[in-house]
Write a protein that holds these residues in place. Structure first.
Motif, mmCIF file in Angstrom:
data_model
loop_
_atom_site.group_PDB
_atom_site.id
_atom_site.type_symbol
_atom_site.label_atom_id
_atom_site.label_comp_id
_atom_site.label_asym_id
_atom_site.label_seq_id
_atom_site.Cartn_x
_atom_site.Cartn_y
_atom_site.Cartn_z
ATOM 1 N N PHE A 132 17.162 61.434 -25.331
ATOM 2 C CA PHE A 132 17.338 60.359 -24.815
ATOM 3 C C PHE A 132 17.357 60.502 -23.307
ATOM 4 N N GLY A 133 18.602 61.654 -22.982
ATOM 5 C CA GLY A 133 18.230 61.661 -21.724
ATOM 6 C C GLY A 133 16.897 61.843 -21.032
ATOM 7 N N HIS A 134 15.492 62.927 -21.454
ATOM 8 C CA HIS A 134 14.605 62.970 -20.849
ATOM 9 C C HIS A 134 14.046 62.429 -21.294
ATOM 10 N N MET A 135 13.895 61.149 -22.344
ATOM 11 C CA MET A 135 12.752 60.536 -22.135
ATOM 12 C C MET A 135 12.842 59.237 -21.564
ATOM 13 N N PHE A 136 13.987 58.977 -21.325
ATOM 14 C CA PHE A 136 14.823 57.874 -19.603
ATOM 15 C C PHE A 136 14.131 58.094 -18.988
ATOM 16 N N SER A 137 14.459 59.638 -18.420
ATOM 17 C CA SER A 137 13.960 59.996 -16.940
ATOM 18 C C SER A 137 12.685 59.697 -16.758
ATOM 19 N N LEU A 164 17.387 74.343 -34.562
ATOM 20 C CA LEU A 164 17.463 75.109 -33.303
ATOM 21 C C LEU A 164 16.707 74.427 -31.531
ATOM 22 N N GLY A 165 17.467 73.138 -32.286
ATOM 23 C CA GLY A 165 17.755 72.009 -31.000
ATOM 24 C C GLY A 165 16.999 71.080 -31.241
ATOM 25 N N ALA A 166 16.147 70.063 -30.184
ATOM 26 C CA ALA A 166 15.032 69.491 -30.393
ATOM 27 C C ALA A 166 14.142 69.435 -29.022
ATOM 28 N N VAL A 167 12.926 69.465 -29.038
ATOM 29 C CA VAL A 167 12.359 69.086 -27.977
ATOM 30 C C VAL A 167 11.179 68.317 -27.509
ATOM 31 N N ILE A 168 11.439 67.456 -26.597
ATOM 32 C CA ILE A 168 9.856 67.173 -26.342
ATOM 33 C C ILE A 168 8.316 67.341 -25.554
ATOM 34 N N SER A 169 7.565 66.758 -25.632
ATOM 35 C CA SER A 169 6.515 67.582 -25.070
ATOM 36 C C SER A 169 6.042 65.694 -24.335
ATOM 37 N N ASP A 179 11.696 63.512 -9.737
ATOM 38 C CA ASP A 179 11.766 63.019 -10.807
ATOM 39 C C ASP A 179 11.053 64.566 -11.662
ATOM 40 N N LEU A 180 10.975 65.710 -11.307
ATOM 41 C CA LEU A 180 11.284 67.041 -11.639
ATOM 42 C C LEU A 180 11.982 67.097 -12.226
ATOM 43 N N ALA A 181 12.867 67.320 -11.049
ATOM 44 C CA ALA A 181 14.696 67.388 -11.544
ATOM 45 C C ALA A 181 15.564 66.564 -11.911
ATOM 46 N N LYS A 182 15.135 64.942 -12.018
ATOM 47 C CA LYS A 182 15.757 64.076 -12.751
ATOM 48 C C LYS A 182 15.098 64.738 -14.731
ATOM 49 N N LEU A 183 14.009 64.751 -14.369
ATOM 50 C CA LEU A 183 13.850 65.564 -15.276
ATOM 51 C C LEU A 183 14.554 66.345 -16.411
ATOM 52 N N GLY A 184 14.582 67.448 -15.553
ATOM 53 C CA GLY A 184 15.703 68.691 -15.777
ATOM 54 C C GLY A 184 16.596 67.616 -16.305
ATOM 55 N N ILE A 185 17.654 67.320 -15.392
ATOM 56 C CA ILE A 185 19.147 67.280 -15.800
ATOM 57 C C ILE A 185 19.102 66.247 -16.711
ATOM 58 N N SER A 186 18.465 65.604 -16.912
ATOM 59 C CA SER A 186 19.338 64.870 -17.384
ATOM 60 C C SER A 186 19.293 64.638 -18.943
ATOM 61 N N GLY A 187 18.766 65.349 -19.526
ATOM 62 C CA GLY A 187 19.055 65.577 -20.940
ATOM 63 C C GLY A 187 20.413 66.693 -21.255
ATOM 64 N N PRO A 188 20.509 67.433 -20.437
ATOM 65 C CA PRO A 188 21.422 68.096 -20.298
ATOM 66 C C PRO A 188 22.995 68.017 -20.049
ATOM 67 N N LEU A 189 22.725 66.802 -19.196
ATOM 68 C CA LEU A 189 23.454 65.705 -18.871
ATOM 69 C C LEU A 189 24.310 65.026 -20.092
ATOM 70 N N PHE A 190 23.554 63.965 -20.724
ATOM 71 C CA PHE A 190 23.521 63.407 -21.535
ATOM 72 C C PHE A 190 24.305 64.061 -22.802
#
Length: 366
Positions: A132-137, A164-169, A179-190
């Motif tokens: 969801f963090g990735h999707m939000f970003s 093995l977790g989950a992924v988005i495409s 925007d690239l940095a926000k996409l990367g950090i948002s998932g692990p942070l959430f």
């Protein structure tokens, strides 16, 4: 073209060609590069109106490349993977809960099944909140994504952890470095925040037992010693205030956090298109990013050798092997970076958050 004119740019040449499995691609040669503000405006317009991804290539003169976004119909695949993952995580939760309560001398199936359901729901929530963090970003920056896809794996009865977790495409690149940095950090942070809450509850539910008793349980094969812990788990155990001469028997909920923290650390490593790879690539060139990736693989292997004979050493050696396989399968090409190759809006607050997360999830020998 109207946006180009308003920005004072001229289209010097327009070429189109067809790429197999991609479709018709357009290259627009312009007389001068677009500012980040103008590029972001055009990016949003092209993506939403024409379903094309636009890149600003760092060439002389600059080229705007339009690539069609190929969308699939992932719903059936998503449902099948989700249902399978629910089953494998539930089996893992059942196995862990059954062992936990057997060690406490309890064999109440209602309690075991209840905690197995809780384990499954909270584990899936933690994985889902990460995505969801990735999707939000992605939504905020206009990036087109598909998913999430939950990935099942053998349950603990077959020697693994059920997922093995989950992924988005990602179907389009983030427009800017920020925007690239926000996409990367948002998932692990959430995901970290949810795992921290679950971990606190799990540690509070975890009973303490005499160390002598734990040695007996390990030697008899009834329990397993965890020879390494992510730093956050160590800090949570300090809150528990374990008496001298005692150790802790991890509750299944605490085990969820242990797994999430370990997987988050792996995901934060700056290699390829891992989340950490996105963050670090937003601050570096593709060449520097590749060098950092190779250095991290070597560093994990060396750490494993230095800790040889310990469970932590086994973990780091296994991690280095996983990273090599990942690099061979998914990291053969350099990370493309943001859609705007002239982008320079680096957000160092995200870099600071990234470093803190790496430290907090770092597995340490215990």
């Amino acid at each position: 073209m109207k946006q180009l004119s308003r920005a004072g740019r001229l289209a010097l040449q327009v070429k189109d060609y067809t790429v197999e499995k991609t479709g018709k691609v357009f290259d627009i040669v312009i007389n001068d590069r677009l500012s980040e503000e103008v590029f972001n405006e055009i990016y949003s317009y092209i993506v939403n109106r024409y379903n094309y991804m636009i890149l600003q290539l760092r060439t002389d003169p600059p080229i705007l490349r339009l690539i069609p976004i190929r969308k699939g119909n992932p719903k059936i695949k998503q449902v099948i993977l989700l249902l399978t993952t629910i089953a494998t995580i539930f089996l893992t939760g059942y196995g862990i809960s059954e062992s936990f309560y057997e060690l406490l001398g309890l064999n109440n199936q209602s309690v075991i099944i209840g905690w197995s359901i809780a384990y499954t729901a909270l584990f899936l929530f933690a994985l889902g909140f990460h995505e969801f963090g990735h999707m939000f970003s992605s939504k905020k920056s206009g990036v087109i994504i598909e998913g999430p896809y939950f990935i099942p794996a053998p349950p603990i009865q077959l020697g693994f952890i059920g997922t093995l977790g989950a992924v988005i495409s990602m179907k389009s690149l983030p427009p800017t470095r920020r925007d690239l940095a926000k996409l990367g950090i948002s998932g692990p942070l959430f995901g970290y925040i949810v795992a921290l809450i679950i971990g606190f509850i799990g540690v509070m539910f975890s009973p303490t037992i005499p160390i002598s008793k734990s040695i007996e349980l390990v030697e008899s094969g009834q329990a397993s010693e965890i020879g390494f812990m992510p730093l956050t788990m160590i800090l949570l155990l300090l809150i528990k205030n374990i008496p001298p001469g005692y150790t802790i028997l991890l509750h299944p909920l605490a085990f969820i956090s242990f797994i999430i923290f370990v997987v988050t650390f792996l995901n934060l490593l700056p290699i390829g298109q891992l989340d950490g790879g996105h963050v670090v690539r937003s601050f570096t060139t593709d060449y520097t990013h590749e060098l950092i990736g190779y250095f991290i693989i070597i560093l994990t292997a060396v750490t494993g050798v230095l800790l040889l004979g310990t469970m932590a050493g086994q973990y780091y050696i296994a991690l280095s092997i996983i990273l090599v396989i990942f690099k061979l399968l998914f990291g053969r090409h350099p990370h493309p970076g943001p859609a705007n190759q002239f982008s320079n809006n680096k957000d160092y607050s995200i870099l600071l958050a990234y470093i803190i997360l790496v430290v907090l999830t770092l597995p340490l020998p215990t």
